[in-house]
Scaffold this motif. Structure first.
Motif, PDB file in Angstrom:
ATOM      1  N   ALA A 150      80.251   3.507  32.436  1.00 13.22           N
ATOM      2  CA  ALA A 150      81.711   3.422  32.574  1.00 13.22           C
ATOM      3  C   ALA A 150      82.374   2.678  31.419  1.00 13.22           C
ATOM      4  N   GLU A 151      81.925   2.958  30.208  1.00 15.88           N
ATOM      5  CA  GLU A 151      82.529   2.326  29.039  1.00 15.88           C
ATOM      6  C   GLU A 151      83.605   3.232  28.442  1.00 15.88           C
ATOM      7  N   PRO A 152      84.749   2.674  28.061  1.00  7.03           N
ATOM      8  CA  PRO A 152      85.832   3.499  27.512  1.00  7.03           C
ATOM      9  C   PRO A 152      85.579   3.969  26.090  1.00  7.03           C
ATOM     10  N   PHE A 153      84.635   3.314  25.398  1.00  8.88           N
ATOM     11  CA  PHE A 153      84.363   3.667  24.004  1.00  8.88           C
ATOM     12  C   PHE A 153      83.212   4.663  23.913  1.00  8.88           C
ATOM     13  N   ASN A 154      83.349   5.607  23.005  1.00  7.14           N
ATOM     14  CA  ASN A 154      82.296   6.585  22.769  1.00  7.14           C
ATOM     15  C   ASN A 154      81.227   5.957  21.876  1.00  7.14           C
ATOM     16  N   ASP A 164      82.533  11.849  41.446  1.00  7.45           N
ATOM     17  CA  ASP A 164      83.108  11.055  42.525  1.00  7.45           C
ATOM     18  C   ASP A 164      84.545  10.686  42.176  1.00  7.45           C
ATOM     19  N   PRO A 165      85.535  11.177  42.930  1.00  2.22           N
ATOM     20  CA  PRO A 165      86.938  10.897  42.605  1.00  2.22           C
ATOM     21  C   PRO A 165      87.356   9.472  42.922  1.00  2.22           C
ATOM     22  N   ASN A 166      86.519   8.736  43.672  1.00  2.00           N
ATOM     23  CA  ASN A 166      86.867   7.374  44.067  1.00  2.00           C
ATOM     24  C   ASN A 166      86.410   6.328  43.054  1.00  2.00           C
ATOM     25  N   GLN A 167      85.743   6.774  41.987  1.00  3.91           N
ATOM     26  CA  GLN A 167      85.294   5.850  40.959  1.00  3.91           C
ATOM     27  C   GLN A 167      86.235   5.896  39.748  1.00  3.91           C
ATOM     28  N   ARG A 168      86.043   4.966  38.840  1.00 10.01           N
ATOM     29  CA  ARG A 168      86.878   4.902  37.637  1.00 10.01           C
ATOM     30  C   ARG A 168      86.766   6.187  36.818  1.00 10.01           C
ATOM     31  N   LYS A 169      87.800   6.461  36.050  1.00  8.87           N
ATOM     32  CA  LYS A 169      87.851   7.677  35.242  1.00  8.87           C
ATOM     33  C   LYS A 169      86.650   7.767  34.305  1.00  8.87           C
ATOM     34  N   SER A 170      86.243   6.610  33.763  1.00  5.14           N
ATOM     35  CA  SER A 170      85.133   6.607  32.803  1.00  5.14           C
ATOM     36  C   SER A 170      83.764   6.608  33.473  1.00  5.14           C
ATOM     37  N   CYS A 171      83.732   6.560  34.806  1.00  7.78           N
ATOM     38  CA  CYS A 171      82.466   6.577  35.541  1.00  7.78           C
ATOM     39  C   CYS A 171      81.976   8.017  35.669  1.00  7.78           C
ATOM     40  N   ILE A 176      73.746   6.243  22.234  1.00 10.81           N
ATOM     41  CA  ILE A 176      73.964   5.705  23.573  1.00 10.81           C
ATOM     42  C   ILE A 176      74.947   6.645  24.270  1.00 10.81           C
ATOM     43  N   PHE A 177      74.478   7.327  25.304  1.00 15.08           N
ATOM     44  CA  PHE A 177      75.292   8.350  25.954  1.00 15.08           C
ATOM     45  C   PHE A 177      75.775   7.862  27.316  1.00 15.08           C
ATOM     46  N   PRO A 178      76.897   8.385  27.793  1.00 13.57           N
ATOM     47  CA  PRO A 178      77.412   7.965  29.105  1.00 13.57           C
ATOM     48  C   PRO A 178      76.419   8.279  30.218  1.00 13.57           C
ATOM     49  N   SER A 179      76.279   7.358  31.133  1.00 12.77           N
ATOM     50  CA  SER A 179      75.321   7.536  32.222  1.00 12.77           C
ATOM     51  C   SER A 179      75.991   8.134  33.451  1.00 12.77           C
ATOM     52  N   ARG A 180      75.163   8.653  34.318  1.00 15.46           N
ATOM     53  CA  ARG A 180      75.528   8.918  35.707  1.00 15.46           C
ATOM     54  C   ARG A 180      74.575   8.070  36.539  1.00 15.46           C
ATOM     55  N   CYS A 181      75.043   6.925  36.987  1.00 10.27           N
ATOM     56  CA  CYS A 181      74.143   6.055  37.737  1.00 10.27           C
ATOM     57  C   CYS A 181      73.723   6.721  39.043  1.00 10.27           C
ATOM     58  N   ILE A 182      74.664   7.404  39.689  1.00  9.52           N
ATOM     59  CA  ILE A 182      74.325   8.292  40.802  1.00  9.52           C
ATOM     60  C   ILE A 182      74.323   9.692  40.216  1.00  9.52           C
ATOM     61  N   ASP A 183      73.124  10.236  40.040  1.00  9.71           N
ATOM     62  CA  ASP A 183      72.916  11.326  39.093  1.00  9.71           C
ATOM     63  C   ASP A 183      72.293  12.550  39.765  1.00  9.71           C
ATOM     64  N   PHE A 223      79.447  -3.573  29.502  1.00 15.30           N
ATOM     65  CA  PHE A 223      80.066  -4.817  29.058  1.00 15.30           C
ATOM     66  C   PHE A 223      81.029  -5.304  30.135  1.00 15.30           C
ATOM     67  N   LEU A 224      81.157  -6.598  30.259  1.00  7.79           N
ATOM     68  CA  LEU A 224      81.890  -7.200  31.371  1.00  7.79           C
ATOM     69  C   LEU A 224      83.317  -6.686  31.467  1.00  7.79           C
ATOM     70  N   ASP A 225      83.684  -6.233  32.666  1.00 10.53           N
ATOM     71  CA  ASP A 225      85.071  -5.880  32.985  1.00 10.53           C
ATOM     72  C   ASP A 225      85.684  -7.034  33.765  1.00 10.53           C
ATOM     73  N   GLN A 226      86.851  -7.469  33.344  1.00 15.18           N
ATOM     74  CA  GLN A 226      87.482  -8.614  33.984  1.00 15.18           C
ATOM     75  C   GLN A 226      88.358  -8.180  35.156  1.00 15.18           C
ATOM     76  N   TYR A 227      87.697  -7.892  36.280  1.00 17.94           N
ATOM     77  CA  TYR A 227      88.438  -7.650  37.505  1.00 17.94           C
ATOM     78  C   TYR A 227      89.025  -8.970  37.997  1.00 17.94           C
ATOM     79  N   LYS A 228      89.975  -8.876  38.926  1.00 15.75           N
ATOM     80  CA  LYS A 228      90.596 -10.070  39.482  1.00 15.75           C
ATOM     81  C   LYS A 228      89.547 -10.979  40.114  1.00 15.75           C
ATOM     82  N   ASN A 229      88.644 -10.389  40.910  1.00 14.89           N
ATOM     83  CA  ASN A 229      87.611 -11.189  41.563  1.00 14.89           C
ATOM     84  C   ASN A 229      86.629 -11.758  40.550  1.00 14.89           C
TER      85      ASN A 229
END
Length: 314
Positions: free
Chosen positions: A199-203, A233-240, A209-216, A153-159
């Motif tokens: 990378a969704e914060p909701f379970n 990957d420590p450089n990605q969001r916590k929920s990633c 629907i289970f959390p993905s690993r897009c790079i898996d 679902f859309l994340d509203q980043y600044k860009n």
């Protein structure tokens, strides 16, 4: 090491010739987005590259050249949504993209082509019912050619907010997400698709629907038939859930012009950077300057050649 090609831009759509030139040369130069004068030299030889993950909305330019990747393992994250040109401004027709999805799957196998229906946004035009209708239509066409669909679902980043200026969106609530999860899960089940969330914060597991690993690394273990285990990957969001990778792309270089994009800051910067692209350069765009410093990036393979997948699963 896993190469991400790329979260920052669509390499298959716009930089296929450059990419294969770099594969032939055996290395790529990548600027640090936070410190442009810091450049990593990335070894892309098959000895150290465990997998290449392509992120694309249009793989058509790459389809005729995939045979050149015979020494590599790879798979595609293929975003295919229901938006028109008010949102995905310069994307080719959906009819052509559906055909490309099918052609890609037939060429490399359904396991290696993952469908992404993301990001999901809501407006007076793109209602929940709209998404249900078109997700169903796309699932019907694509399900024979993939095992999995990933939604977000859309994340509203600044860009993202800047790029969406003038588009009147509805805020997406937790209730909205749960309602859509129920229907998306039902449709996916109808067509035999695994449905995962990115990378969704909701379970959403209660909706199957289970959390993905897009790079898996798990998928890569299946593709290779060998044990591969890589840390998050420590450089990605916590929920990633993605494991570690090296991205070889650059921000502000994608020509699709999607209004929800977080990787493009402005059309004028994109046009300027694209004008500086050369297919024979080790950099995606631009040239090396006097202040630039190149460092060899340490590359290691994570593949355990002593153990095959049958041992891993025992």
């Amino acid at each position: 090491m896993i190469i991400s090609a790329s979260r920052r831009t669509d390499i298959p759509a716009f930089y296929t010739d450059w990419f294969f030139n770099r594969i032939k040369e055996g290395y790529i130069l990548v600027r640090n987005p936070m410190n442009p004068h810091q450049i990593s030299k990335i070894d892309v030889s098959p000895d150290v590259v465990d997998c290449i993950v392509f992120w694309t909305k249009n793989p058509i330019p790459m389809l005729r050249r995939l045979k050149e990747l015979q020494e590599y393992q790879y798979y595609f994250q293929f975003t295919l949504t229901s938006y028109d040109k008010t949102i995905e401004r310069y994307l080719t027709t959906k009819k052509d993209l559906v055909a490309a999805f099918i052609a890609l799957s037939k060429q490399i196998g359904r396991q290696r082509v993952i469908w992404r229906y993301d990001p999901i946004l809501l407006s007076h035009l793109y209602t929940k019912e709209y998404h249900y209708k078109w997700f169903d239509k796309l699932a019907q066409k694509l399900s024979p050619y993939t095992d999995k669909c990933i939604i977000s679902f859309l994340d509203q980043y600044k860009n993202t907010e800047k790029n969406l200026h003038g588009v009147r969106l509805f805020p997406i609530t937790k209730t909205d997400i749960e309602e859509m999860a129920v229907e998306f899960s039902r449709i996916a089940s109808q067509y035999g698709l695994i449905l995962e969330s990115c990378a969704e914060p909701f379970n959403l597991e209660k909706y199957n629907i289970f959390p993905s690993r897009c790079i898996d690394d798990r998928l890569l273990s299946q593709i290779w038939g060998k044990k591969i285990r890589i840390e998050k990957d420590p450089n990605q969001r916590k929920s990633c859930g993605c494991v570690k990778s090296i991205d070889i792309g650059a921000y502000n270089t994608c020509k699709h012009g999607c209004r929800y994009c977080y990787a493009n800051f402005s059309d004028s910067i994109v046009r300027k950077n694209i004008s500086l692209h050369k297919t024979d350069s080790p950099l995606l765009f631009g040239e090396l300057g006097a202040e630039d410093r190149i460092t060899d990036r340490k590359m290691i393979s994570y593949i355990d050649n002593q153990m095959n997948l049958s041992n891993f699963l025992v």
